[in-house]
Every structure is written in structure tokens, then in C-alpha cells.
Scaffold this motif. Structure first.
Motif, PDB file in Angstrom:
ATOM      1  N   THR A 130       0.714  -1.260  -0.116  1.00  6.83           N
ATOM      2  CA  THR A 130      -0.023   0.162  -0.029  1.00  6.83           C
ATOM      3  C   THR A 130       0.937   1.178  -0.010  1.00  6.83           C
ATOM      4  N   LEU A 131       1.707   1.176   0.441  1.00  7.06           N
ATOM      5  CA  LEU A 131       2.870   2.536   0.729  1.00  7.06           C
ATOM      6  C   LEU A 131       3.530   2.776  -0.545  1.00  7.06           C
ATOM      7  N   LEU A 132       3.918   1.402  -1.182  1.00  9.57           N
ATOM      8  CA  LEU A 132       4.504   1.537  -2.501  1.00  9.57           C
ATOM      9  C   LEU A 132       3.511   2.064  -3.397  1.00  9.57           C
ATOM     10  N   GLU A 133       2.319   2.000  -3.371  1.00  9.49           N
ATOM     11  CA  GLU A 133       1.241   2.188  -4.179  1.00  9.49           C
ATOM     12  C   GLU A 133       1.006   3.973  -4.081  1.00  9.49           C
ATOM     13  N   ILE A 134       1.109   4.455  -2.717  1.00  7.47           N
ATOM     14  CA  ILE A 134       0.958   5.590  -2.446  1.00  7.47           C
ATOM     15  C   ILE A 134       2.074   6.282  -3.177  1.00  7.47           C
ATOM     16  N   LYS A 135       3.111   5.720  -2.805  1.00  7.17           N
ATOM     17  CA  LYS A 135       4.577   6.601  -3.621  1.00  7.17           C
ATOM     18  C   LYS A 135       4.456   6.372  -5.050  1.00  7.17           C
ATOM     19  N   GLY A 136       3.709   5.506  -5.442  1.00 11.29           N
ATOM     20  CA  GLY A 136       3.683   5.525  -6.937  1.00 11.29           C
ATOM     21  C   GLY A 136       4.588   4.727  -7.656  1.00 11.29           C
ATOM     22  N   ALA A 137       4.977   3.696  -6.894  1.00  6.07           N
ATOM     23  CA  ALA A 137       6.007   2.651  -7.677  1.00  6.07           C
ATOM     24  C   ALA A 137       5.230   1.949  -8.555  1.00  6.07           C
ATOM     25  N   ASN A 138       6.201   0.976  -9.146  1.00  5.60           N
ATOM     26  CA  ASN A 138       5.927   0.262 -10.271  1.00  5.60           C
ATOM     27  C   ASN A 138       4.668  -0.754  -9.834  1.00  5.60           C
ATOM     28  N   PRO A 139       3.325  -0.629 -10.607  1.00  4.32           N
ATOM     29  CA  PRO A 139       2.354  -1.299 -10.050  1.00  4.32           C
ATOM     30  C   PRO A 139       2.626  -2.783 -10.020  1.00  4.32           C
ATOM     31  N   PHE A 140       3.426  -3.465 -10.790  1.00  2.71           N
ATOM     32  CA  PHE A 140       3.693  -4.971 -10.812  1.00  2.71           C
ATOM     33  C   PHE A 140       4.486  -5.377  -9.680  1.00  2.71           C
ATOM     34  N   ARG A 141       5.447  -4.549  -9.465  1.00  3.21           N
ATOM     35  CA  ARG A 141       6.206  -4.817  -8.109  1.00  3.21           C
ATOM     36  C   ARG A 141       5.105  -4.609  -6.845  1.00  3.21           C
ATOM     37  N   ILE A 142       4.196  -3.723  -6.980  1.00  3.28           N
ATOM     38  CA  ILE A 142       3.011  -3.658  -5.842  1.00  3.28           C
ATOM     39  C   ILE A 142       2.286  -5.170  -5.826  1.00  3.28           C
ATOM     40  N   ARG A 143       1.972  -5.448  -6.895  1.00  2.00           N
ATOM     41  CA  ARG A 143       1.263  -6.585  -7.311  1.00  2.00           C
ATOM     42  C   ARG A 143       1.957  -7.827  -6.720  1.00  2.00           C
ATOM     43  N   ALA A 144       3.304  -8.005  -6.987  1.00  4.43           N
ATOM     44  CA  ALA A 144       4.210  -9.163  -6.696  1.00  4.43           C
ATOM     45  C   ALA A 144       3.850  -9.211  -4.920  1.00  4.43           C
ATOM     46  N   TYR A 145       4.243  -7.908  -4.232  1.00  2.76           N
ATOM     47  CA  TYR A 145       3.802  -8.037  -2.870  1.00  2.76           C
ATOM     48  C   TYR A 145       2.587  -8.680  -2.446  1.00  2.76           C
ATOM     49  N   ARG A 146       1.502  -8.187  -3.166  1.00  3.21           N
ATOM     50  CA  ARG A 146       0.226  -8.558  -2.674  1.00  3.21           C
ATOM     51  C   ARG A 146      -0.122 -10.082  -3.070  1.00  3.21           C
ATOM     52  N   ASN A 147       0.473 -10.548  -4.193  1.00  2.00           N
ATOM     53  CA  ASN A 147       0.501 -11.982  -4.569  1.00  2.00           C
ATOM     54  C   ASN A 147       0.985 -12.725  -3.579  1.00  2.00           C
ATOM     55  N   ALA A 148       2.166 -12.073  -3.216  1.00  2.00           N
ATOM     56  CA  ALA A 148       3.158 -13.126  -2.285  1.00  2.00           C
ATOM     57  C   ALA A 148       2.393 -13.038  -0.718  1.00  2.00           C
ATOM     58  N   ALA A 149       1.685 -11.944  -0.304  1.00  2.00           N
ATOM     59  CA  ALA A 149       1.029 -11.907   0.905  1.00  2.00           C
ATOM     60  C   ALA A 149      -0.011 -12.781   0.835  1.00  2.00           C
ATOM     61  N   ARG A 150      -0.829 -13.313  -0.394  1.00  2.00           N
ATOM     62  CA  ARG A 150      -1.759 -13.912  -0.328  1.00  2.00           C
ATOM     63  C   ARG A 150      -1.394 -15.387  -0.478  1.00  2.00           C
ATOM     64  N   THR A 151      -0.398 -15.882  -1.019  1.00  2.00           N
ATOM     65  CA  THR A 151       0.328 -16.964  -0.875  1.00  2.00           C
ATOM     66  C   THR A 151       0.510 -17.681   0.610  1.00  2.00           C
ATOM     67  N   ILE A 152       1.309 -16.577   1.120  1.00  2.00           N
ATOM     68  CA  ILE A 152       1.867 -16.716   2.408  1.00  2.00           C
ATOM     69  C   ILE A 152       0.498 -17.045   3.478  1.00  2.00           C
ATOM     70  N   GLU A 153      -0.549 -16.391   3.247  1.00  2.26           N
ATOM     71  CA  GLU A 153      -1.550 -16.372   4.191  1.00  2.26           C
ATOM     72  C   GLU A 153      -2.344 -17.749   4.053  1.00  2.26           C
ATOM     73  N   SER A 154      -2.332 -18.238   2.696  1.00  2.49           N
ATOM     74  CA  SER A 154      -2.988 -19.376   2.677  1.00  2.49           C
ATOM     75  C   SER A 154      -2.244 -20.789   2.749  1.00  2.49           C
ATOM     76  N   LEU A 155      -1.079 -20.480   3.470  1.00  2.06           N
ATOM     77  CA  LEU A 155      -0.414 -21.947   3.287  1.00  2.06           C
ATOM     78  C   LEU A 155      -0.794 -22.622   4.870  1.00  2.06           C
ATOM     79  N   PRO A 156      -0.775 -23.857   4.783  1.00  5.55           N
ATOM     80  CA  PRO A 156      -1.190 -24.412   5.932  1.00  5.55           C
ATOM     81  C   PRO A 156      -0.277 -24.402   6.972  1.00  5.55           C
ATOM     82  N   ARG A 157       0.942 -24.176   6.651  1.00  4.98           N
ATOM     83  CA  ARG A 157       1.945 -24.305   8.131  1.00  4.98           C
ATOM     84  C   ARG A 157       2.715 -22.715   7.997  1.00  4.98           C
ATOM     85  N   ASP A 158       3.291 -22.477   9.069  1.00  2.61           N
ATOM     86  CA  ASP A 158       4.100 -21.095   9.136  1.00  2.61           C
ATOM     87  C   ASP A 158       5.361 -21.284   8.271  1.00  2.61           C
TER      88      ASP A 158
END
Length: 571
Positions: free
Chosen positions: A17-45
Motif C-alpha cells: 500500500t505504501l509503495l502504491e501511495i509512493k507511485g511505485a511500479n504497479p507490478f512490483r506492488i502486485r508481486a507483494y500482494r500476491n506473495a501476501a496471499r500465498t503466505i496467508e493461505s499456507l497450511p503451515r508457518d
DNA sequence: GCCGTTTTCGGCCCGACTGTTTTCAGTCG
């Protein structure tokens, strides 16, 4: 103090979100969001996976760079890059983006022009009339911002069962509109997620405007959030948001795919299409401007050479690979279920007699039902002691003698003490057909101790099933800390099974743990934990969850006829 | 920042609605 997946996902989300506000590369932003989603849905820590030598860069959406960053976060318990960017931009800006209508661009404008760094700052700025000269912020915006600040959107996901009570009457209402061709609920509701954040309703018909009008006039609507010619969003009195979308008939399948999601599934599907020069949107599959398909979902998937993928699997968790290889699971269905393995009677905290529960189960077409009242040491819900349990067994024998083609199984839900011993020892449990062992108190052990407790319980050879294995109550109580992989490995070694408790507030195991059980070869018992005849119907929520965990009939013990089940229960 | 059965570089989903503007940017899903 270990860092859990949700926290890491949260850090990546804030950073994005902060990258977004800063106006960073949208695909880099998406990469972080995708990674967040992947991590969140893992069965184990991930911290545990790391310790075991797993290469995090093998996870989808996580490359070498993010794998490094995750290791660093786990090691140092902080996210260096986030702290760095928070020096340039106040952390409060992230919270501002939660206000409807305020996205990264506007938040940045507010920060740059008015030095707004928090919702308090924003409220002051609006009241002082300082928004007036800022380009892009008109009077309507001021109004909606003030309103949002006054009523922070306490949006909460509701349980799937609660969503059903809201969705089904609305669907019936829409179906009654003249000229309507079809009405379907899409989104996470259709994917049968355990909780639902909003409802997505899809309608096909010739003339959309009157439908949108009818929809906005639904008596449960408290506020219309947006309304166009083919689309509208409302908030219901219950607080739930509903999005309606109207498309022509030939787009029904494409729109259903599009609005069923998940987002990650759709992105992956489009990526596959793109390689073939195809474009997917809610109206169909296109090559250039030419419409190729879209009437049915199967037609849409067929355009990229894939079979129909059931909604419950559409989470970008391997369904495309399985579909391509022709290995999609034949998901368990309600008609596969032969009996219920966990119900209570008035002998403990249930409402009905054994006979009433058995009759209700028969009426559902089952071949058996396990009467599993609580067996506990003092204190918990009128647990049975040895004497009462023996008496109940005698009664079951008497009832079974009168029944044909149906069997009441002798069972119990035995309480597991903190040290892993059972509330009732001795030979009597061995005389039962099926024993479920569950934790009902002392949830605050650490993961190692809690895991050990459950494994010790399974050391008793009379135990067949671990009941509601994580103890969570959706929206009320977190799961107790537990090493699920270790628990499942121990269950497999001992010939034990895990319960998928179908109570809509429990759904314990959760979908990712169900999938983990399947992958580890541990079979699952889907059981309602019903306390009344009517709630035997909760079975379908358990089936929904089982399907989300990719379970096939063979993975579920109570899809078996009585004799095969009993054989499986011998340890 | 990720990813590869067209690519290790050059792509990365896309349409509807709102508010503010006067032809469109920003947000949302």
C-alpha cells in the motif's frame, strides 16, 4: 516468539500500500500482494518450513528476492524495507486507504497538499474547509469522507451459513422479476468459503435496467452504494454488501467464471489464455474482437483446453496443473455420505433422544449414526461417566435389535486432559464402535505441548478420531497453537483419523488443513456434532469444506458402507 | 518483483461506476 504467516502477509500488504501511495511500479506492488496471499493461505508457518530447509522461492509468486525478505523478517522480527519507507511516509496513510473512495492516489494528494497523515488529520482538514481548493475533491467527496469518518466501516465477514440466510431470499426475490432468465450467486459464496465478505449476484436477461431497479428496491436494502445500467452495489440492513451484475445470456458462463473468482484463479486463467492469443472478460472469450465462447463455464475452460473446474477449487492452488494433467479430484458430494459420526443426545448436552437422532439420520438416507455424547471428568456439559455410558450402550443394543438396514453406532466424545490422558480410561472405551477424542479446555498450551497432548490421546488404541482438531470458533476464538503436520503424521502412524466438524461456526479442520490431511494420506471423518435432529443438516457445510480441501469419496471415512467403516475403525 | 510449452527480457486483467470535469482519473471488484 515466532512470526506467523498472517503477520508476514500483513507486513507485505502494508508495504504494498505504501509503495502504491509512493507511485511505485504497479507490478512490483502486485508481486507483494500476491506473495501476501500465498503466505496467508499456507497450511503451515513459513518459519517452520524454513527451519525444515524448505526453499520458499518454490512457492508461487515468491522468488529469490521475496524469499530472502521473508527469511530476514523471521530472523530479525521486523521488515527493514517497510521501516525504511515508513520514514518517508507516515504509517497512518495505510489506514486512510481503508476509507471508501480513498485510494493511494488521493491519499498521496492529501498528504502532499494538506499534510494529512491520519484519519484525525483528514477530519480536521475537511471541517476546516481545506479540501475546497484541492483538485479532484468536490463537495460530494467531502460529504462521503465525513460520513465514513463518522461511521468507520466495521465490515466483517459473515459465516457461510449466515450468508445463506441472506442470499437465498434475495435470489428468490430476483428470480420473481419478469424477464429474468437466470440468477446465480458467485464469488466466495459459490466457492463455499467458510466466511463471506460480500455477495456477488449474477443475473442474465434481455433488459438490464429494470432488473437493477428492482434490485435497488429490495426491502432489505439500507443503502445504494452505486448504481449503473448493468451493475449495482447495495448495503443490506444486515450490513452485508451485495453486488449485482447483469449480462446477456451468451455471457452467462463467462460472467460466472469471472465473478466466481477467485481473483488469483482468474489471473492465472487469463495468463493461460493470453499465451493462446485469447482475451477473457465477463462477456466471453475473445480472439481480437471476435467472440468465441461464454455461454457456459465449461465452454470457457474448453477454450484453453481445460475441463470444467469446480468452484471450490478455484483458488490458484494447483487446480490448473491438475486439470491439465487430467487429475482433477472427483469431489465428495452429499450423496456419498453414508452416516454421521458425531452427534449428541439429551444424555449430555443434546436436545433429543437416541431414537429421535437415529430416525432423523435414517430419514436423510444414512446407514448409520454414531451417538457420541460427552465423556468428561467433572464439569463439562453433563458428561457421561462409565456407568451411564454402559447404560447407553445397552439401550443402543436394544434399539439396534429393532432396526433393519440401519445401525446406531456406540460412540463417545471423550475429553482429552492437558497431559493427553482421556477422561475415561479402561476397557469400556474399547467396547465402543468409534471413539472421538477432543479438547474442550486448557486451550492456552503452547504448540509443542498442545500437539503432544493430542498425540498422547491417540496413543490410546481405543481412539479413532480427533474431534474438532484445532478448537477454533470462527470469528470468536482462534485455533489453539498446534503443529498440524506433526499431528497428522502421528495420526497416520496410529491409524487414526481427523474430524472435519461441520458446525458452521467450527468447520474444523479448515480448508487448508483438510488439503494437508489429504496430501499426507490421513483420512477425514465429516461429522455434524449435531445437538438436535435438525442440525444433522449441517453435514453440507462440512462437505463444502471437504471439497475445498480436494477430498474425494475415498478420503472420507463415512462415505463407506457400515461394514467397510467398521473395518477401518479397527486399530 | 515474478515468471517462462512463444520469452532469462519484457511482459504483467480489465471493465463499470463515480465524481469531477468537459473528456477522464481514480477506485473498485
Amino acid at each position: 516468539m515466532t512470526i506467523h504467516n498472517a503477520e508476514i502477509a500483513g507486513l507485505f500488504g502494508r508495504y504494498a500500500t505504501l509503495l502504491e501511495i509512493k507511485g511505485a511500479n504497479p507490478f512490483r506492488i502486485r508481486a507483494y500482494r500476491n506473495a501476501a496471499r500465498t503466505i496467508e493461505s499456507l497450511p503451515r508457518d513459513v518459519s517452520v518450513m524454513l527451519q525444515e530447509g524448505y526453499d520458499l522461492a518454490e512457492l508461487p509468486g515468491i522468488g529469490d528476492d521475496l524469499a530472502d525478505k521473508i527469511s530476514n523478517i523471521i530472523e530479525r522480527e521486523k521488515f527493514f524495507e517497510l521501516e525504511k519507507i515508513e520514514k518517508q511516509m507516515p504509517a497512518g496513510l495505510v489506514d486512510l486507504t481503508a476509507i471508501p473512495g480513498l485510494g493511494p492516489k488521493r491519499v498521496k494528494t492529501l498528504f502532499d497538499k494538506l499534510k494529512v497523515r491520519s484519519s484525525e488529520d483528514l477530519a480536521k482538514a475537511v471541517r476546516a474547509g481545506r479540501l475546497k481548493g484541492v483538485r479532484g475533491f468536490g463537495p460530494k467527496f467531502e460529504q462521503s469522507i465525513l460520513k465514513a469518518l463518522g461511521h468507520p466501516a466495521a465490515e466483517k465477514r459473515v459465516s457461510l451459513a449466515a450468508a445463506e440466510h441472506i442470499a437465498e431470499p434475495l435470489i428468490q426475490y430476483l428470480k420473481a422479476i419478469p424477464g429474468i432468465e437466470s440468477v446465480a450467486a458467485a464469488g466466495s459464496y459459490r466457492r463455499r468459503r467458510e466466511t463471506v465478505g460480500d455477495l456477488d449476484i449474477l443475473v442474465t436477461c434481455q433488459h438490464p435496467e429494470p432488473v437493477v431497479e428492482h434490485f435497488a428496491a429490495y426491502e432489505e436494502v439500507s443503502k445504494t452504494l452505486a448504481r449503473g445500467t448493468t451493475k449495482a452495489s447495495v448495503r443490506l440492513k444486515s450490513g452485508l454488501q451485495v453486488d449485482l451484475r447483469v449480462v446477456p445470456r451468451r455471457s452467462a458462463g463467462a460472467a460466472l467464471v469471472y465473478f466466481t473468482g477467485s481473483k488469483a484463479h482468474n489471473i492465472a486463467l487469463r495468463a493461460i489464455g493470453r499465451k493462446r492469443g485469447l482475451k477473457f472478460n465477463e462477456y466471453g472469450v475473445f480472439r481480437g474482437k471476435r467472440w468465441l465462447a461464454g455461454r457456459t463455464e465449461a465452454e470457457v475452460y474448453a477454450q484453453v483446453g481445460l475441463p470444467y473446474i469446480p468452484p471450490e477449487l478455484r483458488e490458484a492452488q494447483g487446480e490448473f496443473e491438475a486439470a491439465r494433467a487430467g487429475h482433477l479430484p472427483r469431489l465428495v458430494a452429499a450423496t456419498d455420505i453414508k452416516g454421521d459420526l458425531h452427534v449428541h443426545t439429551e444424555a449430555s448436552d443434546g436436545d433429543a433422544t437416541i431414537r429421535e437422532m437415529a430416525d432423523a439420520a435414517r430419514a436423510l438416507g444414512y446407514a448409520y449414526i454414531a451417538i457420541s455424547d460427552h465423556v468428561s471428568r467433572i464439569g463439562i456439559v453433563h458428561g457421561l461417566d462409565a456407568k451411564r455410558l454402559v447404560r447407553q450402550m445397552t439401550e443402543i443394543d436394544r434399539l439396534n435389535a429393532k432396526l433393519q438396514g440401519f445401525r446406531i453406532l456406540k460412540s463417545a466424545e471423550v475429553d482429552i486432559a492437558p497431559n493427553g490422558s482421556l477422561a475415561l480410561d479402561g476397557g469400556i472405551l474399547a467396547e465402543l464402535d468409534v471413539v472421538t477424542a477432543s479438547v474442550h479446555a486448557k486451550f492456552d498450551l503452547d504448540a509443542a505441548a498442545q500437539t503432544e497432548r493430542l498425540i498422547r490421546a491417540m496413543d490410546h488404541t481405543c481412539v479413532n478420531i480427533i474431534g474438532h482438531p484445532t478448537g477454533r470458533l470462527i470469528g470468536e476464538r482462534e485455533a489453539y497453537p498446534l503443529d498440524m503436520k506433526r499431528l497428522l503424521a502421528a495420526a497416520k502412524e496410529r491409524g487414526c483419523f481427523v474430524e472435519l466438524n461441520a458446525q458452521p461456526t467450527r468447520l474444523d479442520l479448515c480448508d487448508v488443513h483438510v488439503r494437508l490431511a489429504k496430501d499426507m494420506g490421513v483420512r477425514v471423518g465429516i461429522a455434524t456434532d449435531a445437538h438436535s435432529p435438525a442440525t444433522l443438516a449441517y453435514m453440507r457445510y462440512g462437505i463444502d469444506q471437504a471439497r475445498r480441501g480436494w477430498l474425494e469419496p475415498d478420503d472420507v471415512i463415512n462415505t463407506r458402507p457400515l461394514s467397510a467403516l467398521l473395518k477401518l475403525l479397527e486399530r
